[in-house]
Scaffold this motif. Sequence first.
Motif, PDB file in Angstrom:
ATOM      1  N   THR A   1      -3.650 -13.102  -1.366  1.00  0.00           N
ATOM      2  CA  THR A   1      -5.228 -12.851  -2.107  1.00  0.00           C
ATOM      3  C   THR A   1      -4.663 -12.121  -3.173  1.00  0.00           C
ATOM      4  O   THR A   1      -3.263 -10.989  -3.639  1.00  0.00           O
ATOM      5  CB  THR A   1      -6.020 -11.903  -1.318  1.00  0.00           C
TER       6      THR A   1
ATOM      7  N   GLN B   1      -4.317  -4.417  -0.019  1.00  0.00           N
ATOM      8  CA  GLN B   1      -5.936  -4.834   0.345  1.00  0.00           C
ATOM      9  C   GLN B   1      -6.543  -6.246   0.956  1.00  0.00           C
ATOM     10  O   GLN B   1      -7.003  -7.290  -0.274  1.00  0.00           O
ATOM     11  CB  GLN B   1      -6.599  -4.110  -0.174  1.00  0.00           C
TER      12      GLN B   1
ATOM     13  N   ASN C   1     -17.627  -9.379   2.685  1.00  0.00           N
ATOM     14  CA  ASN C   1     -17.274  -8.696   1.392  1.00  0.00           C
ATOM     15  C   ASN C   1     -17.133  -9.417   0.528  1.00  0.00           C
ATOM     16  O   ASN C   1     -17.568  -9.639  -1.168  1.00  0.00           O
ATOM     17  CB  ASN C   1     -16.990  -7.471   1.601  1.00  0.00           C
ATOM     18  N   GLN C   2     -15.893  -9.916   0.801  1.00  0.00           N
ATOM     19  CA  GLN C   2     -15.771 -11.755  -0.271  1.00  0.00           C
ATOM     20  C   GLN C   2     -16.699 -12.346  -1.231  1.00  0.00           C
ATOM     21  O   GLN C   2     -16.945 -12.411  -1.888  1.00  0.00           O
ATOM     22  CB  GLN C   2     -14.697 -12.249   0.154  1.00  0.00           C
TER      23      GLN C   2
ATOM     24  N   ILE D   1     -18.516 -10.572  -3.119  1.00  0.00           N
ATOM     25  CA  ILE D   1     -17.837 -10.090  -4.183  1.00  0.00           C
ATOM     26  C   ILE D   1     -18.687 -11.867  -5.383  1.00  0.00           C
ATOM     27  O   ILE D   1     -18.556 -10.830  -5.727  1.00  0.00           O
ATOM     28  CB  ILE D   1     -16.757  -9.895  -4.363  1.00  0.00           C
TER      29      ILE D   1
ATOM     30  N   ASP E   1      -7.433  -3.913   5.579  1.00  0.00           N
ATOM     31  CA  ASP E   1      -6.284  -3.916   5.049  1.00  0.00           C
ATOM     32  C   ASP E   1      -5.197  -5.542   5.318  1.00  0.00           C
ATOM     33  O   ASP E   1      -5.012  -6.154   4.162  1.00  0.00           O
ATOM     34  CB  ASP E   1      -5.662  -2.932   4.809  1.00  0.00           C
TER      35      ASP E   1
ATOM     36  N   THR F   1     -10.069  -7.727   1.984  1.00  0.00           N
ATOM     37  CA  THR F   1     -11.348  -7.923   2.128  1.00  0.00           C
ATOM     38  C   THR F   1     -11.795  -8.407   3.404  1.00  0.00           C
ATOM     39  O   THR F   1     -11.100  -9.593   3.746  1.00  0.00           O
ATOM     40  CB  THR F   1     -12.188  -7.376   1.123  1.00  0.00           C
TER      41      THR F   1
ATOM     42  N   THR G   1     -10.225 -10.764  -5.623  1.00  0.00           N
ATOM     43  CA  THR G   1     -10.393 -10.100  -5.189  1.00  0.00           C
ATOM     44  C   THR G   1     -10.439  -9.458  -5.164  1.00  0.00           C
ATOM     45  O   THR G   1      -9.581  -8.653  -6.642  1.00  0.00           O
ATOM     46  CB  THR G   1     -10.490 -11.106  -3.672  1.00  0.00           C
ATOM     47  N   LEU G   2      -9.667  -7.822  -3.847  1.00  0.00           N
ATOM     48  CA  LEU G   2      -9.167  -6.723  -3.736  1.00  0.00           C
ATOM     49  C   LEU G   2      -7.629  -6.837  -4.637  1.00  0.00           C
ATOM     50  O   LEU G   2      -7.077  -7.485  -4.475  1.00  0.00           O
ATOM     51  CB  LEU G   2      -9.450  -5.808  -3.251  1.00  0.00           C
TER      52      LEU G   2
ATOM     53  N   ARG H   1       0.865  -1.215   0.060  1.00  0.00           N
ATOM     54  CA  ARG H   1      -0.344   0.118  -0.420  1.00  0.00           C
ATOM     55  C   ARG H   1       0.357   1.324   0.411  1.00  0.00           C
ATOM     56  O   ARG H   1       1.807   1.183   0.681  1.00  0.00           O
ATOM     57  CB  ARG H   1      -0.902   0.031   1.248  1.00  0.00           C
TER      58      ARG H   1
ATOM     59  N   HIS I   1      -6.164 -10.426  -7.560  1.00  0.00           N
ATOM     60  CA  HIS I   1      -6.608 -10.247  -8.480  1.00  0.00           C
ATOM     61  C   HIS I   1      -6.796 -10.874 -10.050  1.00  0.00           C
ATOM     62  O   HIS I   1      -7.168 -10.706 -10.710  1.00  0.00           O
ATOM     63  CB  HIS I   1      -7.419  -8.957  -8.666  1.00  0.00           C
TER      64      HIS I   1
END
Length: 411
Positions: A191, A207, A213-214, A217, A296, A209, A202-203, A60, A193
Amino acid sequence: MGVDEFYQFLISHTPTHTDNPVETIIEDFQVNSLPIKKFVNEFWTSRQRQSNSLHEISYRACFKAQLPNFFITKLTSPEDLVYDPFGGRGTTIIEANLRSRRGVSNDINPLSSILTKPRLAPPEIHEIADRLNKIEFDKTKSSDFDLSMFYHKDTEGEIVSLRHYLNSRSDEGISDTIDDWIRMVATNRLTGHSKGFFSVYTLPPNQATSQKNQHKINIRRKQLPEYRNIKELILRKSSSLLKGTSKEQRLKLKENAVYQRLCIEDARHVSQINDETVKLIVTSPPFLDIVNYKDDNWLRCWFNSIDLEEISKKLTVLSSLDKWIDFMQEVFLDLYRVTKIGGWVAFEVGEVRKGKIKLDEYIAPVGEKAGFNLFGIIINKQNFTKTSNIWGINNNEAGTNTNRIVVFYKE
Ligand SMILES: C[S@@+](CC[C@H](N)C(=O)[O-])C[C@H]1O[C@@H](n2cnc3c(N)ncnc32)[C@H](O)[C@@H]1O
């Protein structure tokens, strides 16, 4: 370079790797009666001049390696000490090591050294493969909490097995540089994308999630986690990290690594650095913004058995400008303490709150108050033309590769 030489370099610089080379723009202005000079040009580019693949670990708010590379090559010589008090993924110290400088990297977040240390002395790919072959990946294992929204059950079993292996090696005090490398790559692959990560889509990898939230998604994307072979993915990412260094370079890095030091302290006082030893500080502090650190990092902390609550308490997250300035004032006192006479600070800060707050202009008096001389603000603006409204561009919103670096020196 000394102060005059660096000044001459900046004002006479003409970019060679751009379609629209322009001369450096210099602007003189004042903030609270402090005279400030801004130098704007494309001093480095992250397009054509690729950085070493060893840097390619996401983190990040990390900066690109070309930024520390510019200051390290201009303002230090081999064996000089380079320091980053907010080291993150270790961009500064890794670049220092690649350029035969000595480095210290500090970060209050222990994930920083987990991600940095192994890349200072990278192992060979066959050593990583041999070690992975010795680890027992038991697909039937599962974690104490529900990870089914991220991982296929067999992948989860492999991750839990690897976590168990790494933690027992470190509890027994027998983990070595190969284990540390595998831990670093696995932490980075937890994790993300694409199919290069252990999880379903995922994010981005810096980050994580929440489980809830997953689920959302997965429903939205009509997806279920597929099996991912984590051994293969760790090897693939390892090859890609190592592809930019030859065997000879890796041996050299290993030799240099004994001079590199990692600290996990509050940047306001890093006790492990002696007074007046540092030639150059290159850093980017936590910006004035609320980062939801817990959300995060929960998965990466779980994998590495780091106490998330503890870390969250220590990490500096400041939402008021006054508190941010007070914190930075304390940091600068320590930076002044460790910097040599003739040494430099390159402090990268951006615009926040949609460009309304220019942190670079706030940090200039902070450094002066600590005892440094202000050299100026270097704005690296990639690929702009003379006619661009460069002063009106908000780098956050426009998504450009603009960096604003406040530069100080100590006499
Ligand atoms: C903007 S990031 C630095 C990124 C880094 N330049 C890189 O390329 O990865 C800021 C870092 O400051 C660290 N940090 C936050 N509060 C700190 C404190 N009080 N002392 C030391 N480090 C801190 C965070 O963990 C984070 O890694």
